[in-house]
Design a protein around this motif. Sequence first.
Motif, mmCIF file in Angstrom:
data_model
loop_
_atom_site.group_PDB
_atom_site.id
_atom_site.type_symbol
_atom_site.label_atom_id
_atom_site.label_comp_id
_atom_site.label_asym_id
_atom_site.label_seq_id
_atom_site.Cartn_x
_atom_site.Cartn_y
_atom_site.Cartn_z
ATOM 1 N N ALA A 13 -10.743 10.887 4.269
ATOM 2 C CA ALA A 13 -9.485 11.730 3.919
ATOM 3 C C ALA A 13 -8.339 11.056 4.010
ATOM 4 C CB ALA A 13 -9.457 12.951 4.645
ATOM 5 N N ILE A 14 -7.426 11.389 3.131
ATOM 6 C CA ILE A 14 -6.069 10.734 3.183
ATOM 7 C C ILE A 14 -4.962 11.966 2.924
ATOM 8 C CG2 ILE A 14 -4.485 9.473 1.854
ATOM 9 C CD1 ILE A 14 -6.639 7.149 1.767
ATOM 10 N N SER A 15 -3.957 12.070 3.632
ATOM 11 C CA SER A 15 -3.136 13.089 3.451
ATOM 12 C C SER A 15 -1.626 12.398 3.343
ATOM 13 C CB SER A 15 -2.995 14.150 4.507
ATOM 14 O OG SER A 15 -2.523 13.637 5.732
ATOM 15 N N GLY A 16 -0.547 13.171 2.673
ATOM 16 C CA GLY A 16 0.557 12.663 2.606
ATOM 17 C C GLY A 16 0.660 11.617 1.740
ATOM 18 N N SER A 17 1.623 10.816 2.108
ATOM 19 C CA SER A 17 1.559 9.359 1.627
ATOM 20 C C SER A 17 1.758 8.169 2.549
ATOM 21 C CB SER A 17 3.144 9.300 0.598
ATOM 22 O OG SER A 17 3.135 8.146 -0.011
ATOM 23 N N MET A 53 -4.973 9.467 -6.297
ATOM 24 C CA MET A 53 -4.545 9.788 -4.809
ATOM 25 C C MET A 53 -3.191 8.933 -4.598
ATOM 26 S SD MET A 53 -7.156 11.739 -3.823
ATOM 27 C CE MET A 53 -6.818 11.620 -1.927
ATOM 28 N N VAL A 54 -3.326 7.518 -4.694
ATOM 29 C CA VAL A 54 -1.939 7.002 -4.314
ATOM 30 C C VAL A 54 -1.639 5.700 -5.376
ATOM 31 C CG1 VAL A 54 -0.493 5.647 -2.756
ATOM 32 C CG2 VAL A 54 -2.096 7.181 -2.051
ATOM 33 N N LEU A 55 -0.683 5.445 -6.090
ATOM 34 C CA LEU A 55 -0.276 4.508 -6.754
ATOM 35 C C LEU A 55 0.818 3.818 -6.340
ATOM 36 C CD1 LEU A 55 -0.539 2.965 -9.631
ATOM 37 C CD2 LEU A 55 0.804 4.623 -10.517
ATOM 38 N N ASN A 56 0.665 2.701 -5.845
ATOM 39 C CA ASN A 56 2.106 1.886 -5.257
ATOM 40 C C ASN A 56 2.374 0.870 -6.174
ATOM 41 O OD1 ASN A 56 0.101 2.514 -2.480
ATOM 42 N ND2 ASN A 56 2.545 2.475 -2.181
ATOM 43 N N GLY A 57 3.518 0.193 -6.041
ATOM 44 C CA GLY A 57 4.320 -0.584 -6.825
ATOM 45 C C GLY A 57 3.484 -1.958 -7.166
ATOM 46 N N GLY A 58 2.514 -2.178 -6.370
ATOM 47 C CA GLY A 58 1.618 -3.439 -6.755
ATOM 48 C C GLY A 58 0.721 -3.485 -8.031
ATOM 49 N N ARG A 73 -2.399 13.785 -7.762
ATOM 50 C CA ARG A 73 -2.223 14.420 -6.398
ATOM 51 C C ARG A 73 -0.816 14.276 -5.800
ATOM 52 N NH1 ARG A 73 -2.470 13.116 -0.653
ATOM 53 N NH2 ARG A 73 -1.843 11.230 -1.151
ATOM 54 N N GLU A 74 -0.675 15.368 -4.912
ATOM 55 C CA GLU A 74 0.810 15.410 -4.454
ATOM 56 C C GLU A 74 1.165 14.115 -3.673
ATOM 57 O OE1 GLU A 74 1.143 18.378 -1.162
ATOM 58 O OE2 GLU A 74 -0.666 17.619 -0.325
ATOM 59 N N TRP A 75 2.548 13.531 -3.906
ATOM 60 C CA TRP A 75 2.847 12.407 -3.297
ATOM 61 C C TRP A 75 2.192 11.004 -3.953
ATOM 62 C CZ3 TRP A 75 6.917 13.824 -1.187
ATOM 63 C CH2 TRP A 75 7.111 14.944 -0.436
ATOM 64 N N ALA A 76 1.285 11.039 -5.038
ATOM 65 C CA ALA A 76 0.672 10.222 -5.408
ATOM 66 C C ALA A 76 1.555 8.898 -5.811
ATOM 67 C CB ALA A 76 -0.208 10.317 -6.722
ATOM 68 N N LEU A 77 2.703 8.929 -6.186
ATOM 69 C CA LEU A 77 3.516 8.077 -6.787
ATOM 70 C C LEU A 77 5.049 7.939 -5.710
ATOM 71 C CD1 LEU A 77 2.153 8.533 -9.513
ATOM 72 C CD2 LEU A 77 3.914 7.148 -10.356
ATOM 73 N N TYR A 78 4.751 8.578 -4.671
ATOM 74 C CA TYR A 78 6.064 8.357 -3.672
ATOM 75 C C TYR A 78 6.624 7.277 -3.300
ATOM 76 C CZ TYR A 78 8.847 10.372 0.043
ATOM 77 O OH TYR A 78 10.096 10.432 0.765
ATOM 78 N N GLU A 79 7.867 7.230 -3.603
ATOM 79 C CA GLU A 79 8.837 5.859 -3.217
ATOM 80 C C GLU A 79 8.157 4.540 -4.106
ATOM 81 O OE1 GLU A 79 10.164 5.716 0.667
ATOM 82 O OE2 GLU A 79 10.886 7.680 0.657
ATOM 83 N N ASN A 80 7.548 4.951 -5.120
ATOM 84 C CA ASN A 80 7.065 3.779 -5.863
ATOM 85 C C ASN A 80 8.561 3.434 -6.825
ATOM 86 O OD1 ASN A 80 6.193 2.186 -7.991
ATOM 87 N ND2 ASN A 80 4.045 2.976 -8.187
ATOM 88 N N SER A 81 9.233 2.386 -6.406
ATOM 89 C CA SER A 81 10.411 1.909 -7.247
ATOM 90 C C SER A 81 10.027 0.616 -8.230
ATOM 91 C CB SER A 81 11.376 1.195 -6.184
ATOM 92 O OG SER A 81 11.146 0.491 -5.450
ATOM 93 N N VAL A 82 8.937 0.566 -8.439
ATOM 94 C CA VAL A 82 8.559 -0.420 -9.432
ATOM 95 C C VAL A 82 8.127 0.343 -10.606
ATOM 96 C CG1 VAL A 82 6.613 -2.267 -9.906
ATOM 97 C CG2 VAL A 82 7.726 -2.009 -7.749
ATOM 98 N N ILE A 83 7.341 1.197 -10.533
ATOM 99 C CA ILE A 83 7.058 1.895 -11.942
ATOM 100 C C ILE A 83 8.045 2.447 -12.880
ATOM 101 C CG2 ILE A 83 6.816 4.209 -10.731
ATOM 102 C CD1 ILE A 83 3.952 3.066 -13.090
ATOM 103 N N LYS A 84 7.724 2.059 -14.166
ATOM 104 C CA LYS A 84 8.871 2.419 -15.124
ATOM 105 C C LYS A 84 8.353 3.364 -16.126
ATOM 106 C CE LYS A 84 11.730 -1.867 -14.482
ATOM 107 N NZ LYS A 84 11.947 -3.041 -15.165
ATOM 108 N N THR A 85 6.997 3.071 -16.415
ATOM 109 C CA THR A 85 6.270 3.727 -17.487
ATOM 110 C C THR A 85 4.817 4.233 -17.008
ATOM 111 O OG1 THR A 85 7.337 2.335 -19.338
ATOM 112 C CG2 THR A 85 5.465 3.793 -19.864
ATOM 113 N N LEU A 86 4.760 5.535 -16.983
ATOM 114 C CA LEU A 86 3.415 6.290 -16.781
ATOM 115 C C LEU A 86 3.033 6.785 -18.035
ATOM 116 C CD1 LEU A 86 1.588 6.989 -14.340
ATOM 117 C CD2 LEU A 86 2.932 9.107 -14.232
#
Length: 165
Positions: A13-17, A53-58, A73-86
């Motif tokens: 399990a994973i919760s939050g970000s 679940m999670v998409l980081n800038g990498g 999922r909630e918080w999936a892209l939280y604080e990803n400052s790289v993503i420009k287009t989804l």
Amino acid sequence: DYTKIVLPSTVKAISGSPSNGNDKMIWEVNADNTYFKTDDKGALYDYDMKTLMVLNGGSGASYTVPYGTIIIREWALYENSVIKTLTLPATVEKREQNCITGTPNLSTIICLGERPAIYTGKKGTKNKAGSSGERTIYVPKGCKAAYEKAWAELVDKDGWTILEK
């Protein structure tokens, strides 16, 4: 500053970000883990690849969610400052609370589905505009009104514009 998280077979399990703010990071999952998988860009999914679940800038500045994904999922892209287009496939049915919160450079969302994904959770994304200040959601022709109604929190609270492709 880390670039990879490797989930062992025992993580269920994973919760939050758990990796917010790591703009170089990707995920890797042990082959024996039956709860999670990653795609070829290093985004973390549930084992059935139905929930992002999670998409980081990498994973890069442009990311296409794989066809078959149902939930962002909630918080999936939280604080990803790289993503420009989804890009979201037609199979996405639900965007959970704060799924794109803290994505200051996300300026384009391309929706391939005629029916907008429902949004569950608090209204607003607390999202600052990208460098140009413009944030646009592109939807299929004839679907603008449905998206404006279903995604009103993005339009009303965060200044997104919905346009037909």
